[in-house]
Design a protein around this motif. Structure first.
Motif, PDB file in Angstrom:
ATOM      1  N   HIS A 350       4.639   6.598   7.231  1.00 43.55           N
ATOM      2  CA  HIS A 350       4.076   6.414   5.896  1.00 43.55           C
ATOM      3  C   HIS A 350       2.807   7.244   5.711  1.00 43.55           C
ATOM      4  O   HIS A 350       1.787   6.986   6.367  1.00 43.55           O
ATOM      5  CB  HIS A 350       3.763   4.938   5.666  1.00 43.55           C
ATOM      6  CG  HIS A 350       4.952   4.044   5.799  1.00 43.55           C
ATOM      7  ND1 HIS A 350       5.757   3.700   4.730  1.00 43.55           N
ATOM      8  CD2 HIS A 350       5.515   3.453   6.882  1.00 43.55           C
ATOM      9  CE1 HIS A 350       6.737   2.919   5.140  1.00 43.55           C
ATOM     10  NE2 HIS A 350       6.623   2.753   6.446  1.00 43.55           N
ATOM     11  N   GLY A 351       2.835   8.191   4.797  1.00 47.73           N
ATOM     12  CA  GLY A 351       1.700   9.074   4.578  1.00 47.73           C
ATOM     13  C   GLY A 351       0.391   8.382   4.268  1.00 47.73           C
ATOM     14  O   GLY A 351      -0.652   8.734   4.835  1.00 47.73           O
ATOM     15  N   PRO A 352       0.358   7.377   3.353  1.00 45.78           N
ATOM     16  CA  PRO A 352      -0.919   6.766   2.994  1.00 45.78           C
ATOM     17  C   PRO A 352      -1.630   6.064   4.144  1.00 45.78           C
ATOM     18  O   PRO A 352      -2.837   5.827   4.054  1.00 45.78           O
ATOM     19  CB  PRO A 352      -0.517   5.758   1.902  1.00 45.78           C
ATOM     20  CG  PRO A 352       0.718   6.324   1.299  1.00 45.78           C
ATOM     21  CD  PRO A 352       1.454   6.940   2.457  1.00 45.78           C
ATOM     22  N   LEU A 353      -0.917   5.728   5.221  1.00 48.51           N
ATOM     23  CA  LEU A 353      -1.591   5.114   6.370  1.00 48.51           C
ATOM     24  C   LEU A 353      -2.603   6.063   7.004  1.00 48.51           C
ATOM     25  O   LEU A 353      -3.535   5.629   7.689  1.00 48.51           O
ATOM     26  CB  LEU A 353      -0.565   4.679   7.414  1.00 48.51           C
ATOM     27  CG  LEU A 353       0.370   3.538   7.027  1.00 48.51           C
ATOM     28  CD1 LEU A 353       1.341   3.243   8.162  1.00 48.51           C
ATOM     29  CD2 LEU A 353      -0.422   2.282   6.664  1.00 48.51           C
ATOM     30  N   PHE A 354      -2.448   7.357   6.786  1.00 47.35           N
ATOM     31  CA  PHE A 354      -3.340   8.352   7.368  1.00 47.35           C
ATOM     32  C   PHE A 354      -4.580   8.598   6.506  1.00 47.35           C
ATOM     33  O   PHE A 354      -5.440   9.390   6.874  1.00 47.35           O
ATOM     34  CB  PHE A 354      -2.585   9.663   7.577  1.00 47.35           C
ATOM     35  CG  PHE A 354      -1.451   9.543   8.562  1.00 47.35           C
ATOM     36  CD1 PHE A 354      -1.628   9.881   9.894  1.00 47.35           C
ATOM     37  CD2 PHE A 354      -0.210   9.061   8.167  1.00 47.35           C
ATOM     38  CE1 PHE A 354      -0.603   9.753  10.813  1.00 47.35           C
ATOM     39  CE2 PHE A 354       0.829   8.932   9.072  1.00 47.35           C
ATOM     40  CZ  PHE A 354       0.637   9.270  10.395  1.00 47.35           C
ATOM     41  N   GLY A 355      -4.652   7.899   5.387  1.00 50.11           N
ATOM     42  CA  GLY A 355      -5.765   8.055   4.463  1.00 50.11           C
ATOM     43  C   GLY A 355      -5.245   8.349   3.067  1.00 50.11           C
ATOM     44  O   GLY A 355      -4.059   8.635   2.868  1.00 50.11           O
TER      45      GLY A 355
END
Length: 386
Positions: A350-355
């Motif tokens: 999941h992309g948003p977990l990285f910021g």
């Protein structure tokens, strides 16, 4: 003599594994999310672990399992970096090492610079250590990502007391330049703050990029820095629990020596045995073959995206087997991995977990067979054409 690419194991055998990658989703989902690879273990590791099992060698980890000497030799061969074995200590995993160091270089409530998009546990580790995350996103251009030195400088001037560096960067695969690392070290030295460098993906650097260990950059870097690393990502040993902490200069080494004995006791014996075998010269040919396979995979992904997801944005990583892909053009929302898993039966990170910078992005694990990567991208491409 050319190096033959390492071959991934067949899917039917991989599905017999019991790790997170193969037990999180049903069998109709292709798992390309968590950082596990699909290759056989390096033979030296298999031999070391088999011997331990046959001997019943499953007790406590000894005070000196040989990790310092093994890492010193590995760093010299792979990075041209001279490391005193006595400066190396161990613990359970890299994030645990980060937390233990942070607890001793910041006071509760002090701010720690984190550079997103970055490995999600960085945020949790800062909080676990009692700190507050100070976000300084990487600067991004068509050429890739780099440290925002001006932004870091402002954060330090405003009171941040440590920098948590990811080199190579997860998820972008960026290998930070020697010049940028030296500049970061100068900023840290000027403000009297610590830099903790997570270098777990370093052995997976692809030519022509060259990895530079932070502690090797300058005397200033050594005077402010700690390296935390492990053989786990490169050699697929995450479940065995062994990470290394290296102090750049005597004050940092003294801090590591003063950590509670329990920090070292957390090192898994099988992790130590496997780590020593992984970092031995005997495993270098295996690693060379892995790098050839991953180089092929990162280029294959370029071709697959051009064919099946032509509006996706992707830069081949300088290091590692994790690909950072912007699919926002397809309108799948801030967290496209959710719809991709549901409708295409492909599990991506999941992309948003990285910021916040990860909105509209997915992270794809390309450490698999070419046919698995091809099928996964084809499935997502079918979703894009609906």
């Amino acid at each position: 003599m050319s190096v033959v690419p390492l071959q991934a194991l067949p899917l039917d055998r991989l599905r017999q594994r019991t790790s997170t990658k193969w037990r999180s989703y049903p069998d109709d989902v292709l798992p390309l999310f968590v950082a596990e690879t699909d290759y056989p273990l390096a033979p030296a590791i298999t031999d070391a672990l088999t011997r331990a099992v046959l001997l019943g060698d499953t007790g406590y980890t000894p005070p000196d399992p040989g990790l310092g000497d093994a890492f010193s030799g590995f760093a010299r061969r792979r990075f041209g970096w001279t490391v005193d074995p006595a400066s190396v200590s161990s613990t359970c995993d890299v994030m645990m090492g980060v937390v233990e160091i942070l607890r001793r270089v910041i006071a509760p409530g002090e701010r720690v610079v984190v550079m997103p998009p970055v490995y999600p546990p960085f945020y949790d580790c800062v909080e676990e250590a009692g700190g507050v995350v100070e976000r300084v996103p990487l600067a991004v251009s068509d050429q890739g990502w780099r440290i925002d030195l001006d932004g870091v400088g402002r954060a330090l001037e405003e009171g941040a007391r440590a920098v948590l560096l990811c080199n190579p960067q997860n998820p972008t695969g960026t290998v930070h330049s020697r010049d940028d690392l030296a500049a970061l070290a100068s900023l840290a030295a000027r403000h009297g703050v610590a830099v903790i460098s997570d270098e777990i993906h370093a052995p997976l650097t692809h030519a022509p990029a060259r990895f530079t260990p932070f502690l090797s950059v300058s005397e200033e870097a050594a005077s402010v820095g700690y390296c935390v690393t492990s053989a786990s990502k490169t050699f697929n040993l995450a479940g065995l629990k062994c990470a290394l902490m290296i102090g750049g200069a005597e004050p940092q080494r003294s801090l590591l020596r003063a950590l509670p004995p329990e920090v070292g006791w957390r090192t898994g014996l099988f992790g130590a045995l496997a780590g020593v075998a992984a970092m031995s010269p005997e495993s270098d040919p295996w690693l060379d073959s892995l790098l050839v396979a991953l180089d092929d995979q990162r280029r294959l992904l370029t071709d697959l995206l051009a064919t099946h997801l032509p509006d996706a944005r992707y830069l081949e990583p300088d290091a590692g087997y994790l690909a950072w892909v912007d699919v926002s053009a397809y309108g799948w929302g801030d967290n496209p991995a959710t719809r991709i898993r549901r409708d295409a039966r492909v599990a991506l990170h999941h992309g948003p977990l990285f910021g916040a910078e990860g909105r509209g992005h997915v992270r794809i694990n390309i450490g698999c067979a070419p046919e698995i990567l091809a099928e996964a991208v084809e499935r997502v491409g079918t979703l894009a054409r609906r």
